[in-house]
Design an enzyme around this catalytic site. Structure first.
Site, mmCIF file in Angstrom:
data_model
loop_
_atom_site.group_PDB
_atom_site.id
_atom_site.type_symbol
_atom_site.label_atom_id
_atom_site.label_comp_id
_atom_site.label_asym_id
_atom_site.label_seq_id
_atom_site.Cartn_x
_atom_site.Cartn_y
_atom_site.Cartn_z
ATOM 1 N N HIS A 141 -0.162 -26.087 -15.194
ATOM 2 C CA HIS A 141 -0.554 -26.938 -14.077
ATOM 3 C C HIS A 141 0.794 -27.292 -13.115
ATOM 4 O O HIS A 141 1.064 -26.897 -11.967
ATOM 5 C CB HIS A 141 -0.801 -28.192 -14.538
ATOM 6 C CG HIS A 141 -0.841 -29.270 -12.780
ATOM 7 N ND1 HIS A 141 -1.731 -28.641 -11.819
ATOM 8 C CD2 HIS A 141 -0.951 -30.293 -12.562
ATOM 9 C CE1 HIS A 141 -1.533 -29.869 -10.682
ATOM 10 N NE2 HIS A 141 -1.465 -30.933 -11.181
ATOM 11 N N ASP A 191 2.290 -39.493 -14.737
ATOM 12 C CA ASP A 191 2.277 -39.231 -13.148
ATOM 13 C C ASP A 191 3.434 -39.845 -12.705
ATOM 14 O O ASP A 191 4.620 -40.315 -13.222
ATOM 15 C CB ASP A 191 1.088 -39.418 -13.144
ATOM 16 C CG ASP A 191 0.434 -38.482 -11.899
ATOM 17 O OD1 ASP A 191 1.667 -37.043 -11.157
ATOM 18 O OD2 ASP A 191 -0.208 -37.923 -11.244
HETATM 19 FE FE1 N7H Z 1 -0.640 -32.280 -10.301
HETATM 20 N N1 N7H Z 1 -2.436 -33.612 -14.391
HETATM 21 O O1 N7H Z 1 -2.535 -34.838 -15.008
HETATM 22 O O2 N7H Z 1 -2.719 -32.907 -15.338
HETATM 23 N N2 N7H Z 1 0.302 -33.085 -11.313
HETATM 24 N N3 N7H Z 1 -2.596 -33.427 -10.795
HETATM 25 N N4 N7H Z 1 -1.472 -32.107 -8.415
HETATM 26 N N5 N7H Z 1 1.156 -32.166 -9.615
HETATM 27 C C1 N7H Z 1 1.613 -33.474 -12.006
HETATM 28 O O3 N7H Z 1 5.784 -34.354 -12.493
HETATM 29 C C2 N7H Z 1 -2.830 -33.933 -12.324
HETATM 30 C C3 N7H Z 1 -2.502 -31.887 -7.921
HETATM 31 C C4 N7H Z 1 0.965 -31.545 -8.472
HETATM 32 O O4 N7H Z 1 7.347 -30.403 -9.616
HETATM 33 C C5 N7H Z 1 1.846 -33.998 -13.429
HETATM 34 O O5 N7H Z 1 5.428 -36.335 -11.507
HETATM 35 C C6 N7H Z 1 -4.344 -34.292 -12.387
HETATM 36 C C7 N7H Z 1 -3.394 -31.235 -7.027
HETATM 37 C C8 N7H Z 1 2.737 -31.100 -7.920
HETATM 38 O O6 N7H Z 1 7.526 -29.799 -11.566
HETATM 39 C C9 N7H Z 1 0.441 -34.319 -13.604
HETATM 40 C C10 N7H Z 1 -4.530 -34.270 -10.642
HETATM 41 C C11 N7H Z 1 -2.353 -30.614 -6.190
HETATM 42 C C12 N7H Z 1 3.404 -31.419 -9.394
HETATM 43 C C13 N7H Z 1 -0.454 -34.442 -12.933
HETATM 44 C C14 N7H Z 1 -3.589 -33.718 -9.960
HETATM 45 C C15 N7H Z 1 -0.817 -31.273 -7.553
HETATM 46 C C16 N7H Z 1 2.518 -32.414 -9.689
HETATM 47 C C17 N7H Z 1 2.983 -34.166 -14.067
HETATM 48 C C18 N7H Z 1 -5.931 -33.674 -10.139
HETATM 49 C C19 N7H Z 1 -1.381 -30.112 -5.552
HETATM 50 C C20 N7H Z 1 4.918 -32.062 -9.463
HETATM 51 C C21 N7H Z 1 4.511 -35.542 -13.518
HETATM 52 C C22 N7H Z 1 -7.306 -34.580 -10.906
HETATM 53 C C23 N7H Z 1 -2.563 -29.330 -4.621
HETATM 54 C C24 N7H Z 1 5.219 -30.442 -10.137
HETATM 55 C C25 N7H Z 1 4.917 -35.476 -12.659
HETATM 56 C C26 N7H Z 1 7.324 -30.297 -10.162
HETATM 57 C C27 N7H Z 1 2.565 -32.921 -11.635
HETATM 58 C C28 N7H Z 1 -1.732 -34.425 -13.517
HETATM 59 C C29 N7H Z 1 -3.673 -32.419 -9.083
HETATM 60 C C30 N7H Z 1 0.097 -30.392 -6.781
HETATM 61 C C31 N7H Z 1 1.116 -35.080 -15.228
HETATM 62 C C32 N7H Z 1 -5.187 -34.706 -13.755
HETATM 63 C C33 N7H Z 1 -4.497 -30.943 -5.823
HETATM 64 C C34 N7H Z 1 3.219 -29.820 -6.714
#
Ligand code: N7H
Length: 422
Positions: free
Chosen positions: A287, A152
């Site tokens: 996601h 992350d």
């Molecule tokens: Fe997410 N995951 O493990 O799947 N998220 N996220 N997220 N997320 C991102 O690019 C995860 C949540 C965004 O710029 C990564 O830094 C998990 C919420 C956005 O390309 C991973 C949870 C919201 C991005 C995860 C969770 C977002 C992002 C890749 C909850 C908004 C950047 C790492 C438990 C409502 C997208 C990275 C981009 C990236 C995960 C929550 C949004 C691995 C497990 C609630 C905007």
């Protein structure tokens, strides 16, 4: 906050005049500035933010900030965010007594405890604790990875005028998307709110053994891959990245750890490239594609709906018993934090209008399989199988369960001194 531990200490304000005096004299000097965070990170960075009721207790009108979501609070938004009401919420977030939160980071529990004790001693009976959540990086090689195992903290927007060097593929957003009163914040704000930001906190439980079982049970039938690789590919297509961080747009069939670890390459892609529109490389539902559609809507960065993410995992590692029974018994997940100048254009928009909207980015996309929520009902998800991208998969388990949270406003240092503590 660039440390491997972070405590979220939620408090109510019981004596506003005493709070103001003690805050100004003894707590304000502990609050970390942006400059410090960029140049010389202190041992225990500290930040503070206030809910609408907290501002009201301090004699400040939260309504003037002109953000309806902030004023009404997160509890009233539970259903519109896709939660099945507040049945799964941590009671602290439904009680209506949270006025503010201290975010205290550090390299050790002792450092955090010492800073918390300093703050508590200074504020005395002016505040009382409502709830605390201790976040911590996962151990060993999993540090930096969230509980499902994915790296992350790769992609956050760079801020025009603040970020000194942009990484390849990093969004370059006007400061007013994150900070109030800056360029491109078109909402009327009181002067004191300039350079503050809305802080969204969400306690998101993750059902890790159940997630792992789903991957093991549903390998995607790509020829030439082992069953393990086929299961790993399903996970990568749900997220849009491999566990190493490598984006599937650049590594569509197997992980590429060198790519994942290389900040000059691991964020350098858009969905205007071959393999995006036919979902062969990345499903529309992934996601990171749902929450930042990089060119799917025209243009390459889709301005207006960026958030600055600053979450940290909470809870212990999966035990052998949980792994073998495929059942979560220990509460673990993500202490999700995002900053934005509008909750309705930032977090709430990404959650409701994109992740939970089966027609975004187009019909057949289905829900975001990681965070998409359907009020506790099952969720159709499109595009997970690269051999048949028209196939819909029905997810009957929410692998991420919202335990609620609150909406806060994080003021600038001058606002803390001259408005909050005045
Ligand atoms: Fe997410 N995951 O493990 O799947 N998220 N996220 N997220 N997320 C991102 O690019 C995860 C949540 C965004 O710029 C990564 O830094 C998990 C919420 C956005 O390309 C991973 C949870 C919201 C991005 C995860 C969770 C977002 C992002 C890749 C909850 C908004 C950047 C790492 C438990 C409502 C997208 C990275 C981009 C990236 C995960 C929550 C949004 C691995 C497990 C609630 C905007």
């Amino acid at each position: 906050m660039l440390k491997n531990m972070e405590l979220f200490f939620f408090f109510s304000i019981d004596d506003a005049p005493a709070f103001k005096v003690a805050f100004k004299n003894d707590v304000l000097p502990l609050i970390t500035s942006t400059t410090q965070m960029l140049n010389n990170v202190p041992t225990t960075p500290v930040n503070v933010a206030f809910s609408a009721s907290g501002l009201s207790d301090l004699g400040i009108s939260g309504d003037d900030l002109n953000d309806g979501d902030f004023t009404s609070g997160q509890k009233s938004a539970a259903s519109s965010l896709g939660d099945p009401g507040t049945v799964n919420w941590e009671p602290a977030f439904t009680g209506g007594t949270i006025d503010g939160v201290f975010l205290i980071a550090g390299g050790s529990q002792a450092d955090i405890d010492a800073t918390l004790n300093t703050i508590k001693a200074a504020l005395g009976s002016a505040i009382s604790e409502v709830y605390s959540l201790q976040g911590a990086a996962r151990p060993g090689a999993e540090a930096g990875h969230e509980h499902f195992g994915f790296l992350d903290g790769i992609s956050n927007p760079g801020i025009d005028g603040f970020t000194s060097s942009f990484k390849a593929g990093q969004a370059n957003v006007p400061a007013g998307e994150i900070l109030l009163g800056e360029v491109n914040d078109f909402t009327t704000r009181p002067d004191w709110a300039k350079d503050g930001s809305f802080l969204v906190f969400r306690q998101l439980k993750q059902l890790v053994p159940e997630f792992n079982k789903f991957l093991a049970d549903n390998p995607v039938p790509v020829p030439g891959l082992t069953p393990q690789q086929q299961s790993d590919l399903l996970g990568a297509r749900m997220v849009g990245r491999w566990k190493s961080g490598a984006p599937i747009m650049l590594a569509p069939l197997t992980d590429d750890p060198a790519l994942g670890a290389d900040p000059s390459r691991n964020n350098n892609f858009t969905y205007t490239e071959p393999g995006a529109s036919d979902q062969s490389k990345c499903p529309f539902s992934a996601h990171i594609r749902k929450t930042r559609p990089r060119g799917d809507l025209g243009g390459d960065q889709n301005s207006n709906h960026h958030i600055m993410r600053a979450g940290i995992p909470f809870g212990e590692e999966v035990t052998a018993e949980e792994a073998s029974s495929h059942t979560t018994t220990i509460n673990r997940g993500l202490a999700f934090v995002s900053y934005q100048s509008s909750i309705g254009s930032g977090f709430a928009f990404l959650q409701s209008a994109w992740a939970n909207n089966p027609f975004f980015v187009r019909s057949g996309t289905g829900f975001d399989p990681i965070i998409g929520a359907n009020g506790g009902n099952s969720r159709p998800v499109g595009g997970l199988d690269p051999t048949n991208t028209a196939k819909q998969t029905t997810l009957v388990t929410d692998f991420v369960v919202s335990q609620g949270g609150e909406y806060f406003f994080s003021p600038s240092l001058s606002a803390l001194e001259n408005t909050i503590a005045a």
